[in-house]
Scaffold this motif. Structure first.
Motif, PDB file in Angstrom:
ATOM      1  N   LYS A  40       0.824  -1.207   0.000  1.00  0.00           N
ATOM      2  CA  LYS A  40       0.000   0.000   0.000  1.00  0.00           C
ATOM      3  C   LYS A  40       0.859   1.259   0.000  1.00  0.00           C
ATOM      4  O   LYS A  40       0.406   2.339  -0.363  1.00  0.00           O
ATOM      5  CB  LYS A  40      -0.933  -0.032   1.211  1.00  0.00           C
ATOM      6  CG  LYS A  40      -1.893  -1.218   1.115  1.00  0.00           C
ATOM      7  CD  LYS A  40      -2.751  -1.373   2.359  1.00  0.00           C
ATOM      8  CE  LYS A  40      -3.723  -2.524   2.203  1.00  0.00           C
ATOM      9  NZ  LYS A  40      -3.036  -3.845   2.343  1.00  0.00           N
ATOM     10  N   ILE A  41       2.105   1.101   0.459  1.00  0.00           N
ATOM     11  CA  ILE A  41       3.055   2.213   0.418  1.00  0.00           C
ATOM     12  C   ILE A  41       4.339   1.708  -0.226  1.00  0.00           C
ATOM     13  O   ILE A  41       4.785   0.584   0.061  1.00  0.00           O
ATOM     14  CB  ILE A  41       3.375   2.737   1.843  1.00  0.00           C
ATOM     15  CG1 ILE A  41       2.124   3.341   2.489  1.00  0.00           C
ATOM     16  CG2 ILE A  41       4.505   3.769   1.807  1.00  0.00           C
ATOM     17  CD1 ILE A  41       2.351   3.849   3.913  1.00  0.00           C
ATOM     18  N   ILE A  42       4.917   2.520  -1.115  1.00  0.00           N
ATOM     19  CA  ILE A  42       6.247   2.210  -1.643  1.00  0.00           C
ATOM     20  C   ILE A  42       7.161   3.368  -1.265  1.00  0.00           C
ATOM     21  O   ILE A  42       6.864   4.525  -1.572  1.00  0.00           O
ATOM     22  CB  ILE A  42       6.225   2.025  -3.177  1.00  0.00           C
ATOM     23  CG1 ILE A  42       5.389   0.791  -3.551  1.00  0.00           C
ATOM     24  CG2 ILE A  42       7.649   1.902  -3.736  1.00  0.00           C
ATOM     25  CD1 ILE A  42       5.249   0.547  -5.042  1.00  0.00           C
ATOM     26  N   ALA A  63       4.449   2.367 -14.768  1.00  0.00           N
ATOM     27  CA  ALA A  63       4.125   1.642 -13.535  1.00  0.00           C
ATOM     28  C   ALA A  63       3.610   2.603 -12.467  1.00  0.00           C
ATOM     29  O   ALA A  63       2.707   2.265 -11.691  1.00  0.00           O
ATOM     30  CB  ALA A  63       5.364   0.907 -13.022  1.00  0.00           C
ATOM     31  N   ASN A  64       4.164   3.806 -12.441  1.00  0.00           N
ATOM     32  CA  ASN A  64       3.746   4.813 -11.475  1.00  0.00           C
ATOM     33  C   ASN A  64       2.245   5.092 -11.599  1.00  0.00           C
ATOM     34  O   ASN A  64       1.533   5.187 -10.605  1.00  0.00           O
ATOM     35  CB  ASN A  64       4.550   6.095 -11.717  1.00  0.00           C
ATOM     36  CG  ASN A  64       4.367   7.124 -10.618  1.00  0.00           C
ATOM     37  OD1 ASN A  64       4.866   6.957  -9.519  1.00  0.00           O
ATOM     38  ND2 ASN A  64       3.620   8.177 -10.898  1.00  0.00           N
ATOM     39  N   ARG A  70      -0.580   4.333  -8.770  1.00  0.00           N
ATOM     40  CA  ARG A  70      -1.309   5.493  -8.253  1.00  0.00           C
ATOM     41  C   ARG A  70      -2.823   5.267  -8.398  1.00  0.00           C
ATOM     42  O   ARG A  70      -3.592   5.577  -7.492  1.00  0.00           O
ATOM     43  CB  ARG A  70      -0.873   6.727  -9.046  1.00  0.00           C
ATOM     44  CG  ARG A  70      -1.656   7.977  -8.782  1.00  0.00           C
ATOM     45  CD  ARG A  70      -1.809   8.793 -10.048  1.00  0.00           C
ATOM     46  NE  ARG A  70      -0.526   9.256 -10.557  1.00  0.00           N
ATOM     47  CZ  ARG A  70      -0.314   9.608 -11.830  1.00  0.00           C
ATOM     48  NH1 ARG A  70      -1.273   9.508 -12.724  1.00  0.00           N
ATOM     49  NH2 ARG A  70       0.866  10.024 -12.207  1.00  0.00           N
ATOM     50  N   ASP A  71      -3.227   4.677  -9.517  1.00  0.00           N
ATOM     51  CA  ASP A  71      -4.657   4.462  -9.769  1.00  0.00           C
ATOM     52  C   ASP A  71      -5.285   3.492  -8.779  1.00  0.00           C
ATOM     53  O   ASP A  71      -6.498   3.458  -8.624  1.00  0.00           O
ATOM     54  CB  ASP A  71      -4.885   3.974 -11.208  1.00  0.00           C
ATOM     55  CG  ASP A  71      -4.657   5.102 -12.209  1.00  0.00           C
ATOM     56  OD1 ASP A  71      -4.587   6.271 -11.763  1.00  0.00           O
ATOM     57  OD2 ASP A  71      -4.532   4.817 -13.416  1.00  0.00           O
ATOM     58  N   ARG A  94      -5.622  18.740  -8.706  1.00  0.00           N
ATOM     59  CA  ARG A  94      -5.049  18.448 -10.024  1.00  0.00           C
ATOM     60  C   ARG A  94      -3.753  17.640  -9.864  1.00  0.00           C
ATOM     61  O   ARG A  94      -3.265  17.046 -10.811  1.00  0.00           O
ATOM     62  CB  ARG A  94      -4.707  19.745 -10.775  1.00  0.00           C
ATOM     63  CG  ARG A  94      -5.907  20.615 -11.133  1.00  0.00           C
ATOM     64  CD  ARG A  94      -5.410  21.930 -11.730  1.00  0.00           C
ATOM     65  NE  ARG A  94      -4.365  22.522 -10.874  1.00  0.00           N
ATOM     66  CZ  ARG A  94      -3.387  23.311 -11.314  1.00  0.00           C
ATOM     67  NH1 ARG A  94      -3.277  23.606 -12.607  1.00  0.00           N
ATOM     68  NH2 ARG A  94      -2.490  23.817 -10.475  1.00  0.00           N
ATOM     69  N   ILE A  95      -3.158  17.703  -8.663  1.00  0.00           N
ATOM     70  CA  ILE A  95      -1.870  17.024  -8.444  1.00  0.00           C
ATOM     71  C   ILE A  95      -2.131  15.555  -8.102  1.00  0.00           C
ATOM     72  O   ILE A  95      -2.733  15.257  -7.078  1.00  0.00           O
ATOM     73  CB  ILE A  95      -1.062  17.707  -7.312  1.00  0.00           C
ATOM     74  CG1 ILE A  95      -0.839  19.180  -7.670  1.00  0.00           C
ATOM     75  CG2 ILE A  95       0.270  16.993  -7.083  1.00  0.00           C
ATOM     76  CD1 ILE A  95      -0.165  20.001  -6.579  1.00  0.00           C
ATOM     77  N   PRO A  96      -1.695  14.626  -8.980  1.00  0.00           N
ATOM     78  CA  PRO A  96      -2.109  13.232  -8.815  1.00  0.00           C
ATOM     79  C   PRO A  96      -1.386  12.481  -7.696  1.00  0.00           C
ATOM     80  O   PRO A  96      -1.923  11.523  -7.158  1.00  0.00           O
ATOM     81  CB  PRO A  96      -1.786  12.607 -10.172  1.00  0.00           C
ATOM     82  CG  PRO A  96      -0.683  13.447 -10.733  1.00  0.00           C
ATOM     83  CD  PRO A  96      -0.915  14.834 -10.217  1.00  0.00           C
TER      84      PRO A  96
END
Lengths: 360, 99
Positions: A214-216, A228-229, A233-234, A335-337
Motif C-alpha cells: 500500500k506504500i512504496i 508503472a507509477n 497510483r490508480d 489536479r496534483i495526482p
C-alpha cells in the motif's frame, strides 16, 4: 564509471579510482567549491578516501581539500552517521508519513509503523539500514527480502542482522532460514510497505499490478517507471518518491561538507557547556522542590549532544519538513495526482525562482 | 527491465513534464530546466596486469542552482550517459529540499 568492481583487486581499483580522480580534477569536475562527489552503487568509504587523498595530493595548499568528496570514513574527515544516512532517511520519511493519517488512510492503512509488514528489495547499504532501523526501532516486521540470488520470507520477521552477515559470508541469501530461489514471489507477496533499495526500473507495467504493497518508499533512484507509477497510483498506492525519500544521503553529505569547511566536529564547542548548564538547572530544581531529581532521567537530560545526535537531529528535521511540504501541496490541489508530482513541482518552482532572481 | 516501458531517463523526463505543466512553466523555460547543463565523458588508460585498459567515466551536472553540485560516483558495468543524466536530474531536484 563503466566498470564491474568485482573484476578487480583492491589495489587495482585504487589505481583506477586515483586516475579517475585526476581526470575529474583536471576539468574541475571535483572541487570543494563547485563539485563534490559521494558514494553510489559500487563505491563506498574506501573509494571516497582514495579520491580525497588523491585530490589532496594534487592541491596540498587547498585548505578545504577534505571537502572535495563526501561519504569519507570518519578517520579521513568523514562524519558520524553518514554510512547509514540514506537508510535512516527512509525511516524518518516513513515515520513522518505515518504522522499524516489522511495520507496513510488514502493508501488503506491506519495506525503507526508498529506491526506493519515490510518487504525490502536489495540488502545493500541502504536496504540493510532501513530494514534494521524500521524493525528494531519502529517495531515493523520485515517479512521479505529480495536479493540477486533469491529471496527470504518469514512472516514472523526476518533477523536482518543475521541475514546481512549471512550475505557477507556466503555471497548471497541461499541457505538462510526462509530461503526461496524465486525472488518474484516476494515482490508480489502481501505486505503493507515495499522498499525498493536496489536499482532503477524494477517496477514496470509488467509487474506493477501484482504488487500488493500500500506504500512504496523509493530508497533507490528511479525504481518505478513512468507507466508503472500510473498503474500504482490508480489503485491508491502511496509512493514516497525517490527525490525526497532517499535524500538522507545527500543531506548528511552536506553536513559532512560543512564540517570539512568548518574544520571542527559538530557539537565540539557546546557539548560540555550544555552539560554544565543543565547540571546547574537540575540542582536549582532540587533546591527549590527539596527533592532529588529522578535518577533514571538525570543522565539522559544532562548529556550534551554528540556529533551523531546532531546529525540525526538535522536529518530528521529535513525529512519531516520535506514530507510536510510535499503532502500539503498534494492535498491542497486536486489536479496534483501524487506525492511525486507534488515534490517535483516544489523542486521546479525553486529552480525557476533561482533563475528568475538572476533575470533569466 | 520491460521492453515496453520507458527508460530511466525518459521516466524522469515524463514525470518532470507532468509536474512542469502543473507549475505552469512556459515551454522554453521548461526545456531549459529539464536538460542537464553539462555531461563530460572522460576516457583514460590505466596499466594493469601488463596491459593498458581504457576506462570510461561520466560526470553530469543537471543544474548549478545550488553549489557545490553534488552527485554519486557509481561503479557499474551498465553505466551509460542516459543513466548518469537521469541520476543527475533527480539529484538536482532533490537538492531543492532541506538544509
Amino acid at each position: 564509471m563503466v566498470i564491474d568492481p568485482n573484476d578487480w583487486e583492491p589495489h587495482e581499483l585504487e589505481k583506477i579510482t586515483r586516475r579517475f580522480t585526476h581526470e575529474l580534477a583536471k576539468r574541475t569536475l571535483i572541487s570543494p567549491a563547485q563539485n563534490v562527489p559521494a558514494p553510489d552503487m559500487g563505491t563506498g568509504e574506501r573509494e571516497m578516501s582514495w579520491m580525497a587523498d588523491e585530490y589532496k595530493r594534487l592541491y596540498p595548499n587547498d585548505l578545504n581539500s577534505w571537502g572535495c568528496v563526501t561519504g569519507k570514513p570518519v578517520s579521513k574527515g568523514g562524519i558520524r552517521g553518514r554510512v547509514e544516512a540514506t537508510g535512516r532517511g527512509i525511516q524518518y520519511a516513513l515515520q513522518e508519513a505515518f504522522r499524516h493519517p489522511k495520507d496513510i488512510e488514502w493508501a488503506g492503512l491506519t495506525g503507526s509503523l508498529s506491526g506493519k509488514r515490510i518487504v525490502v528489495q536489495g540488502l545493500g547499504n541502504v536496504g540493510y539500514h532501513a530494514a534494521q532501523f524500521l524493525s528494531q526501532e519502529d517495531d515493523a516486521v520485515i517479512v521479505g527480502v529480495m536479493e540477486r540470488d533469491g529471496a527470504v520470507i518469514d512472516e514472523n520477521g526476518i533477523d536482518i542482522d543475521g541475514l546481512h552477515k549471512h550475505i557477507h559470508d556466503n555471497g548471497g541469501v541461499k541457505g538462510f532460514k526462509g530461503y526461496t530461489p524465486d525472488s518474484n514471489s516476494v515482490l508480489t507477496m502481501d505486505c503493507d510497505i515495499f522498499i525498493p533499495a536496489a536499482m532503477e526500473g524494477v517496477i514496470t507495467s509488467d509487474n506493477a499490478d501484482q504488487i500488493k504493497a500500500k506504500i512504496i518508499a523509493e530508497a533507490a533512484n528511479g525504481p518505478v517507471t513512468f507507466s508503472a507509477n500510473k498503474i500504482l497510483r490508480d489503485r491508491n498506492c502511496l509512493i514516497i518518491p525517490d527525490l525526497y525519500a532517499n535524500a538522507g544521503g545527500v543531506t548528511v553529505s552536506y553536513f559532512e561538507w560543512v564540517k570539512n569547511l568548518g574544520h571542527i566536529r559538530f557539537g565540539r564547542m557546546q557539548r560540555r557547556q550544555h552539560e554544565r548548564q543543565t547540571n546547574e538547572m537540575v540542582s536549582a530544581i532540587e533546591e527549590m522542590v527539596g527533592l532529588p531529581f529522578p535518577k533514571d532521567k538525570l543522565a539522559k537530560i544532562i548529556e550534551g549532544p554528540t556529533e551523531l545526535d546532531l546529525v540525526r537531529s538535522g536529518l530528521d528535521d529535513v525529512m519531516r519538513e520535506g514530507y510536510q511540504v510535499i503532502s500539503e501541496k498534494w492535498n491542497g490541489d486536486n489536479r496534483i495526482p501524487d506525492l511525486r508530482t507534488a515534490a517535483m513541482m516544489i523542486a521546479i518552482e525553486r529552480i525557476r525562482d533561482s533563475y528568475s532572481s538572476l533575470g533569466i | 527491465m520491460s521492453h515496453s516501458d520507458e527508460s530511466f531517463l525518459s521516466s524522469v523526463e515524463l514525470m518532470f513534464d507532468q509536474a512542469a505543466e502543473l507549475v505552469g512553466l512556459p515551454d522554453d523555460l521548461r526545456h531549459k530546466i529539464k536538460v542537464c547543463n553539462s555531461t563530460y565523458t572522460v576516457r583514460f588508460g590505466v596499466r594493469l596486469r601488463n596491459k593498458l585498459f581504457t576506462f570510461t567515466g561520466y560526470r553530469s551536472v543537471h543544474s548549478e542552482h545550488r553549489e557545490p553540485v553534488k552527485g554519486g560516483i557509481r561503479y557499474s558495468p551498465h553505466a551509460d550517459q542516459d543513466e548518469v543524466e537521469a541520476l543527475a536530474s533527480l539529484m538536482s531536484l532533490k537538492r531543492s529540499f532541506g538544509y
